[in-house]
Design a protein around this motif. Sequence first.
Motif, mmCIF file in Angstrom:
data_model
loop_
_atom_site.group_PDB
_atom_site.id
_atom_site.type_symbol
_atom_site.label_atom_id
_atom_site.label_comp_id
_atom_site.label_asym_id
_atom_site.label_seq_id
_atom_site.Cartn_x
_atom_site.Cartn_y
_atom_site.Cartn_z
ATOM 1 N N ASP A 51 6.789 6.867 0.250
ATOM 2 C CA ASP A 51 6.716 6.301 1.581
ATOM 3 C C ASP A 51 6.197 4.871 1.571
ATOM 4 O O ASP A 51 6.484 4.104 2.489
ATOM 5 N N MET A 52 5.424 4.517 0.562
ATOM 6 C CA MET A 52 4.801 3.199 0.536
ATOM 7 C C MET A 52 5.631 2.175 -0.219
ATOM 8 O O MET A 52 5.239 1.036 -0.341
ATOM 9 N N GLN A 53 6.795 2.586 -0.754
ATOM 10 C CA GLN A 53 7.556 1.663 -1.569
ATOM 11 C C GLN A 53 8.084 0.507 -0.724
ATOM 12 O O GLN A 53 8.670 0.718 0.333
ATOM 13 N N PRO A 54 7.922 -0.725 -1.188
ATOM 14 C CA PRO A 54 8.482 -1.860 -0.448
ATOM 15 C C PRO A 54 9.986 -1.924 -0.636
ATOM 16 O O PRO A 54 10.508 -1.535 -1.664
ATOM 17 N N VAL A 55 10.694 -2.401 0.361
ATOM 18 C CA VAL A 55 12.131 -2.614 0.251
ATOM 19 C C VAL A 55 12.359 -4.107 0.075
ATOM 20 O O VAL A 55 11.970 -4.905 0.915
ATOM 21 N N LEU A 126 6.875 -6.537 -11.797
ATOM 22 C CA LEU A 126 7.798 -7.300 -10.962
ATOM 23 C C LEU A 126 7.161 -7.690 -9.635
ATOM 24 O O LEU A 126 7.432 -8.773 -9.111
ATOM 25 N N GLU A 127 6.338 -6.818 -9.084
ATOM 26 C CA GLU A 127 5.636 -7.095 -7.827
ATOM 27 C C GLU A 127 4.180 -6.667 -7.985
ATOM 28 O O GLU A 127 3.800 -5.557 -7.623
ATOM 29 N N PRO A 128 3.338 -7.537 -8.539
ATOM 30 C CA PRO A 128 1.949 -7.171 -8.839
ATOM 31 C C PRO A 128 1.148 -6.723 -7.622
ATOM 32 O O PRO A 128 0.178 -5.973 -7.767
ATOM 33 N N ASN A 129 1.532 -7.169 -6.426
ATOM 34 C CA ASN A 129 0.782 -6.803 -5.224
ATOM 35 C C ASN A 129 1.311 -5.559 -4.531
ATOM 36 O O ASN A 129 0.737 -5.130 -3.521
ATOM 37 N N ALA A 130 2.376 -4.966 -5.045
ATOM 38 C CA ALA A 130 2.925 -3.754 -4.435
ATOM 39 C C ALA A 130 1.985 -2.580 -4.690
ATOM 40 O O ALA A 130 1.585 -2.313 -5.830
ATOM 41 N N ALA A 131 1.630 -1.864 -3.638
ATOM 42 C CA ALA A 131 0.658 -0.773 -3.766
ATOM 43 C C ALA A 131 1.247 0.461 -4.437
ATOM 44 O O ALA A 131 0.566 1.136 -5.217
ATOM 45 N N ALA A 132 2.515 0.787 -4.135
ATOM 46 C CA ALA A 132 3.084 2.054 -4.610
ATOM 47 C C ALA A 132 3.062 2.200 -6.137
ATOM 48 O O ALA A 132 2.631 3.239 -6.641
ATOM 49 N N PRO A 133 3.511 1.201 -6.908
ATOM 50 C CA PRO A 133 3.450 1.361 -8.366
ATOM 51 C C PRO A 133 2.016 1.491 -8.875
ATOM 52 O O PRO A 133 1.750 2.263 -9.807
ATOM 53 N N LEU A 134 1.094 0.739 -8.272
ATOM 54 C CA LEU A 134 -0.304 0.813 -8.715
ATOM 55 C C LEU A 134 -0.893 2.196 -8.436
ATOM 56 O O LEU A 134 -1.628 2.741 -9.266
ATOM 57 N N ILE A 135 -0.569 2.766 -7.283
ATOM 58 C CA ILE A 135 -1.059 4.109 -6.977
ATOM 59 C C ILE A 135 -0.458 5.110 -7.961
ATOM 60 O O ILE A 135 -1.131 6.039 -8.410
ATOM 61 N N GLY A 136 0.816 4.907 -8.325
ATOM 62 C CA GLY A 136 1.411 5.770 -9.341
ATOM 63 C C GLY A 136 0.687 5.667 -10.670
ATOM 64 O O GLY A 136 0.421 6.676 -11.338
ATOM 65 N N ILE A 137 0.358 4.446 -11.069
ATOM 66 C CA ILE A 137 -0.384 4.244 -12.323
ATOM 67 C C ILE A 137 -1.735 4.963 -12.268
ATOM 68 O O ILE A 137 -2.164 5.596 -13.249
ATOM 69 N N ALA A 138 -2.397 4.879 -11.125
ATOM 70 C CA ALA A 138 -3.701 5.525 -10.982
ATOM 71 C C ALA A 138 -3.573 7.044 -11.030
ATOM 72 O O ALA A 138 -4.414 7.735 -11.629
ATOM 73 N N ARG A 139 -2.532 7.590 -10.398
ATOM 74 C CA ARG A 139 -2.343 9.038 -10.409
ATOM 75 C C ARG A 139 -2.129 9.539 -11.836
ATOM 76 O O ARG A 139 -2.646 10.575 -12.243
#
Length: 304
Positions: A51-55, A126-139
């Motif tokens: 749901d948080m992925q940027p388009v 590719l997008e260091p400020n995108a929250a979704a990939p970072l949350i995935g990394i944390a999970r």
Amino acid sequence: MKTSELQRTETSPAARQRAVRVGRSLCPTVLCAALLVASAACTTTSRQVADMQPVTRNSSPSSMSELRIAEAALDAGNVELATSLFDKVVQADPKSVPGLTGLGNTLYAVGDFTRARVYYQRASSLEPNAAAPLIGIARVAIHQRRFDDAISTYHGVLARTPDDPMALAGLGAALDMKGDHAGAQAVLRQALKANPGDPLLSVNLGLSLVLGGDAREGANVLLDVTRFPGAPPQARQDLALAYGLLGNAEAAAEILAKDLPKASVQDNLRFYEIQRARMAQPGGSAGANGAATSAPTMEAASLR
């Protein structure tokens, strides 16, 4: 690594069933619940990150439609379809952050955390400020028991979006898994002030209280969530855990029976007995670290 390789990853009916269990958090054991609320925590794990992925601005209408269908498929537990669609998006645009994150989510759903991390990191580069990939990394870090890494990553997300409920829920879960229940509860209570009534945060707070040894207060928090018809399944499972640790096996069994087969209900009731005995010993608690090695269905339902 070619993204088409994902077509062969855990797409059997049994694998898809495991993915549904991971996504819907039906395991009532202490470690499973704590891990899944992180995605965090999660009311589903896959959907919330999706749901948080940027388009991206240059996304075509067809790609955006495929992304929406892929996210819906993953949320429904159809990992094979989701993987195929996310892979199609990435084949068309190798720099698609939503597509790469989605592929990470499909791998996460089937328990391939190492490869999921590769896709999350590629998207984040590719997008260091995108929250979704970072949350995935944390999970992934939580599942791999790298709690300090997860905490640091969640803090990075929160530095940019201080009231992000998913990052706050994940941070609380990571602190709980590390054994800092007081810290987790402080984070979650503050998060609920900014996001009042958020079911994910409430579920995590209830579980944190249970893990910290206050099963009665945890049960009260979880009761407030489960009284709503659309309450997430893990809220019921955590409430059953609270009742089990309080010695109310009958109430725990009744709740567990709504989501689990009879044999699993009995396994979990025995697990609760073991935990009550452990808590009765001097210095005993229901903390995640102590409970993890005894959880009867933890590996099957959560980590695979």
